[in-house]
Design a protein around this motif. Sequence first.
Motif, mmCIF file in Angstrom:
data_model
loop_
_atom_site.group_PDB
_atom_site.id
_atom_site.type_symbol
_atom_site.label_atom_id
_atom_site.label_comp_id
_atom_site.label_asym_id
_atom_site.label_seq_id
_atom_site.Cartn_x
_atom_site.Cartn_y
_atom_site.Cartn_z
ATOM 1 N N PHE A 29 26.341 34.056 46.853
ATOM 2 C CA PHE A 29 27.759 33.743 46.777
ATOM 3 C C PHE A 29 28.556 34.934 47.302
ATOM 4 C CE2 PHE A 29 25.742 31.499 43.223
ATOM 5 C CZ PHE A 29 26.095 30.200 43.528
ATOM 6 N N LEU A 41 32.061 35.826 47.067
ATOM 7 C CA LEU A 41 33.222 35.344 46.338
ATOM 8 C C LEU A 41 34.474 36.073 46.764
ATOM 9 C CD1 LEU A 41 31.654 35.017 42.777
ATOM 10 C CD2 LEU A 41 32.007 33.235 44.488
ATOM 11 N N GLU A 72 35.978 28.741 44.340
ATOM 12 C CA GLU A 72 34.741 29.438 44.716
ATOM 13 C C GLU A 72 34.081 30.088 43.508
ATOM 14 O OE1 GLU A 72 33.448 28.961 47.632
ATOM 15 O OE2 GLU A 72 35.218 27.736 48.027
ATOM 16 N N ARG A 124 32.305 27.409 41.458
ATOM 17 C CA ARG A 124 31.030 27.000 42.051
ATOM 18 C C ARG A 124 29.937 28.018 41.722
ATOM 19 N NH1 ARG A 124 32.104 24.945 48.166
ATOM 20 N NH2 ARG A 124 30.114 23.947 47.794
#
Length: 654
Positions: free
Chosen positions: A178, A180, A558, A561
Amino acid sequence: MLRAVGTVNHKTAERPLCKVVSFTEVRYDPSDFEKYASAQPAKMTAGTNEKDGFALMGTGSGRELIEKCFFLQHCRNDAESLPEPVWYAAITNLAQTADGESVIHEISSPYPRYTYEETQRKYIHAAQENKPVTCRYIKERLGFDCGKDCGVKAPVTLVHRKKQQESAWEKPIPFDAFTLPAFPVDALPKEIADYVTALAESTQTPVDMAASSALPVLSVCMQGKYKVRAKADWCEPVNTFVLNVMEPSERKSAVESAMVRPINRYESEINKRIAAGIESSKMQGRILERRQKALEDQDAKGKDVKAEMERIVQDIATHKELKPLRLFVDDVTTEKLTQILSDNDGRAAILSTEGGIFDTLAGIYTKSVNIDVVLKGYSGDCIKVDRIGRGSESIMDPALTILLMAQPSVLSGLMRNDTFRGRGLTARFLYCVPASFVGSRKYRSMTVPDDIAQAYERRIKNMLEDAYPEEPELITLSPEADEMIEAFAEELEPKLKEEYADISDWAGKLVGNTHRIAGLLCRASIFRYPDYLDDPEPLVIDAATMANAIRIARYFIEHARAAFSLMGADVTVKQSKYVLNAIKNAGLTAFSKRDIMRLCRSFKKADELQPVLDHLVDYGYVSVKEPEPYSGKGRPPAQTYVVNPWLFENDPSF
């Protein structure tokens, strides 16, 4: 291409000679010609200067690939209604073939909204990225099962025979895949933005932690006082639920303490001011109860006290005991929380650096799951309160705010409880997963300047001083803001079944949360002076405020998720990194389970290690070596694992 002077162009029948027509002595830099360069992408692996294997095998045919792959046939035959993620998965494979560009346009053209420009852009991106979507992803994430096992990891390998031989090892999947975004601090009102930035520097913590905490802090100041009128028949309260997910030793307590300090001070000041009134109210209540008892005794003796009894009953019914101001609590049971809501006219907040409230809600202490008060406190639904000896009463329009700064294990427990997600508790939180600064923090950091701290405290106090009206004041939307939130909602809705399908319960509440954020930003951006204005100017969310609210909402998408993906996986990921570091430090190219247990003493039993090894296999860091035929006596050799050479060729940070 620029042709050298004196050479011949053999591509035309005339075969003209290249010569100088004019000479101006103007000098050019190669960058001056970039915009005229061909759009044809070089077959390079992103981030490297070495030719990728696919470029060496450019003879593979896209049309041949389609005939060999059921998935690509499905994409070609159903192109008119193909979802975008499925279509792009096909492009990532076809882009790695010699005729991929033309084939991609050919199979994409039946789509009703096909454009050459958009398709070409996607093709170029896929070719440059050079990461064909795998068969496993197509099956598990896109839901297409061809029912065959072709022995390849990605469809394109079907026409890249040499690649098949080289693809035994691929780059492993990162555990924390990720990237982010950082919190858009400039979307907050200036005094608050300056303070969270300075606090992050002082505490050497990610600015996300303080910035995301600012929202529930504003909610504490404003809940019960304002609502956002989204439509004629739709109003959103301004209370919020925020969960910051951080490891231990991240200075969560220091950040939360600094963010809520103005609320603590205000609460203390008010309670000192009304201390005498509180005691007087208690005394009056006790006097009324004694008079009631005395009249009951007289009535029992036959005296006529009916009229006075009625007055006392009326006085007791209308007497409301003055309570100390209590703006938030830390650790609380659901029963106590209900009482606090009732005592505070339906308002309460839980601000904590731990996640103990989830244990309470899960029934750790009562053996029953009880989350109704939290769900209704978020939504503003009526809460019925039954009290011994006093009958039932209703909490109309409750408003509950929650700010938790908890460890990843709390996040895992939140997700493992089916009731929490099934009833929408997890969908109500805005999640923040900041990057850790541990290991790079400075001891001597710049402290928060006094003027910035004072400006922040004045801003918070100004909102706390707003009176609680009989009905919350409505914050309305300007026409421009209304159009912006409508466009955001229309953009979001189709993604609930596609891109955000795994968090659709959370994303389905995001538009409402965006209204709440916009309302908080709107009121927090101004000072109000109630002593001088009997009828203050109405609050209207303008286009700039709504734009900032939507920016913050996109940030939370985001992070949500990431949070939902990390739920339940944090322990295994941590142990996997521990094992990989041990393997790399020991230089193991192959190992058995016993080898790892010698290196990693925290594993006491083989059963504890197995899930970690399975995780490493799934993510491509190690593979299971096929056992050789064994015909000897006794126990067969232990299972051997082979290490991906990538681990030693790169320097991953675990």
